[in-house]
Write an enzyme that holds these catalytic residues in place. Structure first.
Site, PDB file in Angstrom:
ATOM      1  CE1 TYR A 216      17.093 -13.681 -12.468  1.00  9.78           C
ATOM      2  CE2 TYR A 216      17.362 -12.755 -10.003  1.00  9.78           C
ATOM      3  CZ  TYR A 216      16.893 -13.614 -11.235  1.00  9.78           C
ATOM      4  OH  TYR A 216      16.327 -14.923 -10.399  1.00  9.78           O
TER       5      TYR A 216
ATOM      6  CE  LYS B 256      22.629 -27.177 -16.293  1.00  8.16           C
ATOM      7  NZ  LYS B 256      22.476 -28.544 -16.002  1.00  8.16           N
TER       8      LYS B 256
ATOM      9  CG  ASP C  53      21.665 -30.325 -12.858  1.00  4.15           C
ATOM     10  OD1 ASP C  53      22.769 -29.696 -12.552  1.00  4.15           O
ATOM     11  OD2 ASP C  53      21.552 -30.715 -13.947  1.00  4.15           O
TER      12      ASP C  53
ATOM     13  CG  ASP D 171      16.006 -15.380  -7.014  1.00 10.43           C
ATOM     14  OD1 ASP D 171      15.284 -15.365  -5.789  1.00 10.43           O
ATOM     15  OD2 ASP D 171      15.452 -14.799  -8.042  1.00 10.43           O
TER      16      ASP D 171
ATOM     17  CG  ASP E  97      12.653 -18.652  -2.324  1.00 12.09           C
ATOM     18  OD1 ASP E  97      13.356 -17.904  -2.039  1.00 12.09           O
ATOM     19  OD2 ASP E  97      11.546 -18.667  -2.681  1.00 12.09           O
TER      20      ASP E  97
END
Ligand code: ATP
Length: 358
Positions: free
Chosen positions: A138, A189, A222, A246, A250
């Site tokens: 971002y 990752k 993942d 992010d 959630d």
């Protein structure tokens, strides 16, 4: 008597409802404590302001905010304004210039709240997610060329800097060290993203040397979703990039019972600029105006704000009040399958603060 200067930015949708509730609760905290006051200025910035003025906050808005000790934020986003405009025009327009590089998101199953995971209790799920909040995916680097043509191209470049990754890793290791289990999971990752994420891993290893008492491991993002769901107890402090955290936060909020409960602190740890505190949920226009938004995430954010302002006793009292109220199913809002309203929850938390004898 100390005075804490708070800038309140309720924003859009249920942001306005939950921040109004949060300010009542903060007032109750100050009254009960008796050693500080909160001096609140309201900034009506957000999508309505954008529709009237063409910008989400006025030019010079950031300079105005510099005078405050903390920012109490609701949510930004409206159905008729593109999401990337609202996000970059207000939330990120504050986070970036104020260098709020550490986004801290505690997740716990509060008393009276049930996890959607079968058999998972408060002892099994007690996490803090640290989100890198200034660069990564971002960072805002990229662009679009040849608009509308078949050869149109868009780039979204992730930025990982040695300085940026080092400071968030140090922050995360320190936070892990301050918690009883001294356990940190570094989310990555680096199997697929072989530049930025490999630097991320290397710096984690370097920083770890300074924290020999912290046990840490590395997890692909993942696989992390599986571990959070199937083995929540194996996790404590978690650090991840802007995008990964992010998404994971959630998931974490949902696993702890409701997105309406989870809080966030956007910290400038060195205190050069004000830090910002907000619930993790968005503007939720589907329930706006109904008076049923769960204000607990906004109250828990106020706990983090009071800690940051150097009011640990008031912060602990507010957390006790929240937990007393969540323990009573009659005070659950519809997101928790109850019938309570925002006002009922707010009244009960204020009463619990004022009646707290500890
Ligand atoms: P954004 O795009 O800004 O994240 P959104 O409205 O798309 O906002 P959220 O608000 O994060 O998404 O949450 C999705 C749904 O969860 C909402 O539409 C709402 O039904 C529910 N929800 C979120 N926050 C609360 C809350 N505080 N109380 C009750 N329900 C909530």
């Amino acid at each position: 008597m100390k005075t804490h200067k708070i800038a309140a930015i309720p924003g859009d949708g249920i942001g306005k409802e939950v921040v109004a509730a949060g300010l009542r609760v903060l007032d109750a905290c100050a009254t009960r404590d008796g050693t500080f006051t909160v001096d609140v200025a309201n900034f009506p910035w957000g999508s309505d302001f954008y529709k009237a003025n063409g910008v989400l906050m006025p030019e010079g808005g950031i300079d105005e905010l510099k005078a405050f000790d903390a920012i109490y934020f609701g949510a930004v986003g409206a159905p008729d304004v593109p999401d990337h405009l609202t996000l970059w025009g207000l939330r990120l327009a504050i986070c970036q210039p104020f260098d709020q590089y550490a986004n801290v998101r505690p997740t716990r199953i509060l008393p009276g709240i049930e996890s959607p995971l079968r058999g998972v209790t408060a002892e099994d799920l007690d996490w803090v997610i640290v989100r890198e909040n200034s660069e990564g995916e971002y960072a805002g680097q990229g662009g679009r060329s040849h608009r509308g043509l078949p050869e149109e191209v868009a780039t979204e470049v992730s930025i990982f800097t040695r300085a940026g990754v080092t400071r968030i890793m140090r922050f995360a290791f320190q936070l892990a060290q301050s918690r009883p289990r001294k356990l940190l999971t570094v989310v990555t990752k680096s199997n697929a993203q072989r530049h930025g994420m490999v630097l991320w891993d290397e710096i984690a290893r370097e920083v770890a040397i300074d924290f020999p008492d912290v046990t840490w491991d590395k997890m692909l993002v993942d696989a992390m979703t599986v571990r959070m769901t199937l083995n929540p107890r194996s996790l404590d402090t978690i650090v991840a990039t802007n995008l990964h955290a992010d998404i994971l936060s959630d998931l974490a909020a949902a696993l702890a019972g409701s997105i309406g409960i989870a809080p966030t602190a956007n910290l400038n740890p060195e205190g050069r600029f004000p830090s910002m505190f907000e619930p993790i949920h968005g503007s939720a226009f589907d329930i706006t105006g109904k008076g049923i938004a769960n204000p607990v995430g906004t109250f828990w954010s106020a706990v983090m704000m009071l800690e940051h302002l150097g009011e640990p006793a008031a912060a602990a009292r507010l957390m006790r009040a929240i937990e007393r109220v969540t323990a009573d199913p009659a005070l659950h809002t519809p997101d928790l399958r109850g019938n309570a309203t925002t006002d009922m929850v707010t009244d009960a938390v204020c009463a619990a603060i004022l009646g707290d004898n500890e």
